[in-house]
Write a protein that holds these residues in place. Sequence first.
Motif, PDB file in Angstrom:
ATOM      1  N   LEU A   1       0.614  -0.255  -4.390  1.00  0.00           N
ATOM      2  CA  LEU A   1       0.961   1.162  -4.449  1.00  0.00           C
ATOM      3  C   LEU A   1      -0.148   2.106  -4.003  1.00  0.00           C
ATOM      4  CD1 LEU A   1       2.868   1.129  -7.870  1.00  0.00           C
ATOM      5  CD2 LEU A   1       3.835   0.957  -5.572  1.00  0.00           C
ATOM      6  N   TYR A   2      -1.346   1.611  -3.731  1.00  0.00           N
ATOM      7  CA  TYR A   2      -2.437   2.503  -3.327  1.00  0.00           C
ATOM      8  C   TYR A   2      -2.274   2.943  -1.885  1.00  0.00           C
ATOM      9  CZ  TYR A   2      -7.048   4.425  -2.472  1.00  0.00           C
ATOM     10  OH  TYR A   2      -8.072   5.278  -2.145  1.00  0.00           O
TER      11      TYR A   2
ATOM     12  N   PRO B   1       3.736   6.292  -2.914  1.00  0.00           N
ATOM     13  CA  PRO B   1       3.581   5.276  -3.955  1.00  0.00           C
ATOM     14  C   PRO B   1       4.750   5.201  -4.936  1.00  0.00           C
ATOM     15  CG  PRO B   1       1.946   7.031  -4.179  1.00  0.00           C
ATOM     16  CD  PRO B   1       2.600   7.219  -2.862  1.00  0.00           C
TER      17      PRO B   1
ATOM     18  N   HIS C   1       0.803  -1.222   0.000  1.00  0.00           N
ATOM     19  CA  HIS C   1       0.000   0.000   0.000  1.00  0.00           C
ATOM     20  C   HIS C   1       0.842   1.281   0.000  1.00  0.00           C
ATOM     21  CE1 HIS C   1      -4.132  -1.386  -0.024  1.00  0.00           C
ATOM     22  NE2 HIS C   1      -3.744  -2.413   0.736  1.00  0.00           N
ATOM     23  N   GLY C   2       1.907   1.272  -0.792  1.00  0.00           N
ATOM     24  CA  GLY C   2       2.683   2.483  -0.972  1.00  0.00           C
ATOM     25  C   GLY C   2       3.460   2.944   0.239  1.00  0.00           C
TER      26      GLY C   2
ATOM     27  N   VAL D   1      -2.316   9.331  -5.796  1.00  0.00           N
ATOM     28  CA  VAL D   1      -1.539   8.157  -6.206  1.00  0.00           C
ATOM     29  C   VAL D   1      -1.255   8.201  -7.704  1.00  0.00           C
ATOM     30  CG1 VAL D   1      -1.607   5.643  -6.442  1.00  0.00           C
ATOM     31  CG2 VAL D   1      -2.339   6.713  -4.298  1.00  0.00           C
ATOM     32  N   ARG D   2      -2.274   8.479  -8.496  1.00  0.00           N
ATOM     33  CA  ARG D   2      -2.077   8.535  -9.950  1.00  0.00           C
ATOM     34  C   ARG D   2      -1.058   9.615 -10.327  1.00  0.00           C
ATOM     35  NH1 ARG D   2      -6.640   6.267 -13.215  1.00  0.00           N
ATOM     36  NH2 ARG D   2      -6.296   7.934 -14.704  1.00  0.00           N
TER      37      ARG D   2
ATOM     38  N   ASP E   1       1.301  10.977  -8.413  1.00  0.00           N
ATOM     39  CA  ASP E   1       2.629  10.674  -7.892  1.00  0.00           C
ATOM     40  C   ASP E   1       3.315   9.581  -8.709  1.00  0.00           C
ATOM     41  OD1 ASP E   1       4.588  11.179  -5.704  1.00  0.00           O
ATOM     42  OD2 ASP E   1       4.228   9.071  -5.241  1.00  0.00           O
ATOM     43  N   LEU E   2       2.555   8.622  -9.172  1.00  0.00           N
ATOM     44  CA  LEU E   2       3.136   7.496  -9.889  1.00  0.00           C
ATOM     45  C   LEU E   2       3.573   7.860 -11.302  1.00  0.00           C
ATOM     46  CD1 LEU E   2       0.770   4.532  -8.932  1.00  0.00           C
ATOM     47  CD2 LEU E   2       3.128   4.901  -8.173  1.00  0.00           C
TER      48      LEU E   2
ATOM     49  N   THR F   1      -7.256  10.639  -2.482  1.00  0.00           N
ATOM     50  CA  THR F   1      -6.109   9.749  -2.321  1.00  0.00           C
ATOM     51  C   THR F   1      -5.776   9.055  -3.625  1.00  0.00           C
ATOM     52  OG1 THR F   1      -6.575   9.370   0.024  1.00  0.00           O
ATOM     53  CG2 THR F   1      -5.228   7.721  -1.094  1.00  0.00           C
TER      54      THR F   1
ATOM     55  N   ILE G   1      -6.283   1.633  -9.372  1.00  0.00           N
ATOM     56  CA  ILE G   1      -5.455   2.768  -9.770  1.00  0.00           C
ATOM     57  C   ILE G   1      -5.518   2.994 -11.272  1.00  0.00           C
ATOM     58  CG2 ILE G   1      -3.083   3.609  -9.929  1.00  0.00           C
ATOM     59  CD1 ILE G   1      -2.578   2.153  -7.224  1.00  0.00           C
TER      60      ILE G   1
END
Length: 246
Positions: A38-39, A44, A10-11, A84-85, A87-88, A80, A67
Amino acid sequence: MKLAALSDVHGNVYALRAVLADVRRRGADTLVNLGDILYGPVAPRATYDLLMEQAFVTIRGNQDRQIYEAGEAELAANPTLRFVREDLGREPQEWMRSLPFDARLDEVHLCHGTPDDDLVYLLEDVADGHPRVRPEADILRLLNGLNAPLILCGHSHTPRTVQLDNGPLIVNPGSVGLPAYADDDPVRHAMETFSPHASYAVLERSAQGWTVEHVKVPYDHHAAARDAARRGRPDWVHCLTSGRAV
């Protein structure tokens, strides 16, 4: 074979670093990652970068799919997920999209939830709001005829080992990165480990069978909680620092 089983990172790169250091100390020769990677509101992209330095056998979980499958409406409603999207970036999302649903390593079967559904707990019934181990007949029904001496699953964040009568040994290593949570699906329920430790499992095969060690690793959970706080997730702060659900 000496196998380290990780799931539900979970990141949380802080927890992952500590677990990988413990894995190296114990000398596991095979590393598996059971999904939900990674969520989360911690780190992440840093988690992805660290994982890319390792030789894992990796499958995807339900929140990995979330994701890369999320549409604009879901992103707008879930800050959130939007973080995540952003940041990744693209590369980690394509990597998750390429991951298999399950995998097989000789006599070991890897799945996130059940062999057929990454949204269903294999070992736990949560109908009364807290996890109880399912009757053996229900576990066998969810296995749907899968023939494997050892099954590794995740999803429930609950470290657990269950030996079925005349059936497989099933091990959930627990969660590396999130020791507790509450969810509304399939009913309102809480999963709790009651400590902030990162969880994983070490399994070693011998002539007598598999030795299973559930490992609890201390790490700087306050750093992870600070990241979650900066991203507006006090519920994660509570879960990361206490191992108890809100």
